[in-house]
Design a protein around this motif. Structure first.
Motif, mmCIF file in Angstrom:
data_model
loop_
_atom_site.group_PDB
_atom_site.id
_atom_site.type_symbol
_atom_site.label_atom_id
_atom_site.label_comp_id
_atom_site.label_asym_id
_atom_site.label_seq_id
_atom_site.Cartn_x
_atom_site.Cartn_y
_atom_site.Cartn_z
ATOM 1 N N GLU B 5 0.856 -1.261 0.004
ATOM 2 C CA GLU B 5 -0.059 0.093 -0.059
ATOM 3 C C GLU B 5 0.911 1.293 -0.026
ATOM 4 O OE1 GLU B 5 -2.846 0.261 2.973
ATOM 5 O OE2 GLU B 5 -4.213 -1.356 2.123
ATOM 6 N N LYS B 12 -2.123 5.886 -6.263
ATOM 7 C CA LYS B 12 -3.245 5.231 -5.685
ATOM 8 C C LYS B 12 -4.475 5.587 -6.674
ATOM 9 C CE LYS B 12 -5.282 4.857 -1.255
ATOM 10 N NZ LYS B 12 -5.345 5.183 0.156
ATOM 11 N N SER B 13 -4.614 6.661 -7.327
ATOM 12 C CA SER B 13 -5.529 7.280 -7.930
ATOM 13 C C SER B 13 -5.760 6.500 -9.182
ATOM 14 C CB SER B 13 -5.764 8.722 -8.017
ATOM 15 O OG SER B 13 -5.395 9.058 -9.246
ATOM 16 N N GLU B 14 -4.666 6.292 -9.815
ATOM 17 C CA GLU B 14 -4.512 5.634 -11.049
ATOM 18 C C GLU B 14 -5.069 4.082 -10.876
ATOM 19 O OE1 GLU B 14 -2.128 7.526 -9.877
ATOM 20 O OE2 GLU B 14 -1.047 8.633 -11.560
ATOM 21 N N LYS B 16 -6.931 3.023 -8.525
ATOM 22 C CA LYS B 16 -8.451 3.057 -7.959
ATOM 23 C C LYS B 16 -9.333 2.929 -9.434
ATOM 24 C CE LYS B 16 -9.165 3.786 -3.302
ATOM 25 N NZ LYS B 16 -9.337 2.562 -2.796
ATOM 26 N N THR B 17 -8.906 3.994 -10.121
ATOM 27 C CA THR B 17 -9.465 4.031 -11.579
ATOM 28 C C THR B 17 -9.461 2.817 -12.395
ATOM 29 O OG1 THR B 17 -8.811 6.445 -11.646
ATOM 30 C CG2 THR B 17 -9.865 5.407 -13.487
ATOM 31 N N LYS B 20 -11.835 0.212 -10.791
ATOM 32 C CA LYS B 20 -13.196 0.464 -11.227
ATOM 33 C C LYS B 20 -13.511 0.148 -12.554
ATOM 34 C CE LYS B 20 -14.252 4.756 -9.014
ATOM 35 N NZ LYS B 20 -14.310 6.045 -8.984
ATOM 36 N N ARG B 56 5.174 7.151 -14.776
ATOM 37 C CA ARG B 56 5.219 8.661 -14.115
ATOM 38 C C ARG B 56 6.906 8.846 -13.927
ATOM 39 N NH1 ARG B 56 0.648 9.488 -15.882
ATOM 40 N NH2 ARG B 56 -1.167 9.184 -14.704
ATOM 41 N N ASN B 63 -3.641 10.730 -17.965
ATOM 42 C CA ASN B 63 -4.482 9.890 -17.224
ATOM 43 C C ASN B 63 -4.697 8.726 -18.092
ATOM 44 O OD1 ASN B 63 -5.142 11.522 -15.135
ATOM 45 N ND2 ASN B 63 -6.710 12.490 -16.214
ATOM 46 N N VAL B 66 -3.883 4.523 -17.375
ATOM 47 C CA VAL B 66 -4.643 3.674 -16.705
ATOM 48 C C VAL B 66 -5.086 2.960 -17.934
ATOM 49 C CG1 VAL B 66 -7.021 3.343 -15.631
ATOM 50 C CG2 VAL B 66 -5.346 5.093 -15.205
#
Lengths: 321, 321
Positions: B5, B12-14, B16-17, B20, B56, B63, B66
């Motif tokens: 983690e 983290k946001s990548e 999560k996307t 989803k 990155r 974006n 992803v």
């Protein structure tokens, strides 16, 4: 075969090149020894023949039509390799299947590799429209096969559901051919719709005839076991029609599905399907589709290719293998 | 997991996307009910995490990274579905495998469909260079798996042959990640070679650790049965090394392969591998690769992503699941 040779005459050189190049792809691969002597490249090649004739009839003159034929034929063969695993088939085109030769494990992966060979060549064509349509039709193909698998043993399968399954499972690759021919010849949307509809009908009637042949043909002719669909609990048009007419037959089928090694019952069921007119009904469906197909091909300008296209449609419905 | 983690924090946001969107792909599919509750989307997602961090760290800010993560993860999952059929595995990530849930037949086709989902998204990216590299790495992946399958039970498999197999089977998808990151950031050929080499080493050490864990881990931790490789007659580095040192062990392995249900013999073999230093040798190999990898990552300009990359390499070698 003789009749097919005559049909193929105007695109004979394309077909020869296709066969040579498919052999190269199989031979130059790292697992070439696994591919040689197999059923690959031994089929009737109906899909590439259809593509060559249709694209030429619509005015496409480039040699690279062969590339597209290879893409479609390899995709078809890849799906057959996985199909044979699923159906536990041991023979195809008179040869041993991949699962029979190498076991299910290696056969799954060799099938994956054939899918990849098709995709690789498609990527090399550098046309996104082609890749889009290939992905779409490949998806439909898989959806059809999965639906068929999920409906194994489902004696309540309706004619509509059956038609939906074979539209995905079989017609999708014929539709792919129609779409490729359209894209390559820059046809207007209206013309394209007619061509796609016609291609779809050819695929549907091809499958219906295939399903009839499973009841009527001999092992020698088709190069694979007959009466195989019922043994795999696959319900096709002849029996769907016959079961609707006779509850007694439906009960027999249910009984057979509880022990598919009961050959006496299997041939009793076959006789029932014949007597109840299941084969006749299916044949009439295929002939009706052929008629519609001819009507649409008639609108293409005259050429030797168009004549062969009409003869090909005849062949598909009248073939015995 | 806690350690992972922390590593993932900068992307983290990548992640999560990605999770989803993979869920959407699985849910919006016609067979969504077959995909829900399965092991899909439940893995560690090491490959997308590696991609996000690497891209990155190399300066890619879009974006749509992803999308590429999804392509790689779906491809990985597709190959796992077919893998589980081949290995007769019933558990993966603590969940039932597709073959366990739906039988081999449907599992083959659902795997094909996952391959297609990956390819579909790749085609949508409209970048031929990406498609080229995807085809190449997918081919390598399959070649590695087929080679592994063909070498099942081959007690004479050498360390070099093993390395070649895992380079294809496992490193190929890590190489894919490296190549995608390179392509997206327009790196010069020299830089790219270093990045690709580093990605390949990460893949190799990942697989060596995986093969060690099959000997040392507990079912609860890895979410799949342990000592599974030998049961499937797959020879990996620890035992290849140990058998070279002991003919006695080699004979035991041959004997075990004639009856893989002999658990007493299996655990005797495991003890032999430990005593002969097979696990230690394999661990040293992985650590040596990690060292090389760190050296190459060190050349990337400083950033939080770079720090996480270094921590990721550590995690891959030190993990216990």
């Amino acid at each position: 075969v003789n009749q097919l040779e005559k049909i193929v005459a105007p695109v004979k050189s394309e077909l020869k090149t296709l066969e040579k190049r498919i052999n190269s792809i199989l031979r130059e691969n790292v697992f070439n020894e696994k591919f040689t002597g197999t059923f690959l490249n031994k089929g009737k090649k109906l899909r590439p023949i259809f593509l060559f004739l249709l694209a030429r009839a619509l005015g496409y003159r480039e040699n690279d039509i062969v590339d597209y034929g290879i893409i479609v034929e390899l995709l078809h063969n890849a799906s057959l390799v996985h199909d044979d695993i699923i159906d536990h088939s041991l023979k195809r085109r008179g040869e041993s299947t991949f699962n029979a030769l190498y076991g299910n494990n290696i056969a799954v992966l060799l099938g994956d590799l054939l899918f990849l060979f098709s995709n690789k060549l498609a990527v090399e064509k550098r046309k996104f429209e082609i890749l889009d349509i290939l992905v779409e039709k490949n998806e439909n193909l898989l959806i059809g096969e999965i639906e068929e698998g999920l409906n194994a043993g489902n004696v309540s399968l309706t004619e509509d559901e059956y038609m939906k399954i074979i539209k995905n499972k079989t017609a999708s690759l014929f539709e792919l051919v129609g779409e490729i021919a359209c894209l390559l010849t820059n046809k207007k949307e209206n013309d394209c719709e007619a061509i796609k509809g016609m291609s779809s009908l050819i695929g549907l009637s091809f499958q219906i005839i295939d399903d009839i042949l499973d009841y009527t043909s001999e092992v020698k002719k088709v190069g694979k076991p007959v009466m195989n669909d019922l043994r795999e609990k696959t319900l096709t048009l002849p029996i769907i029609y016959a079961m609707k007419k006779s509850y007694d037959l439906k009960e027999k089928v249910e009984k057979f599905f509880s022990d598919v090694s009961n050959d006496t019952l299997l041939y009793e069921i076959r006789d029932g399907v014949v007597e109840l007119g299941g084969l006749k009904y299916a044949k009439e469906k295929a002939l009706e589709m052929m008629k519609q197909t001819r009507g649409r091909i008639d609108k293409i300008p005259p050429s030797v290719y168009k004549d062969s296209l009409l003869a090909l449609v005849d062949f598909i419905v009248k073939r015995s293998f």
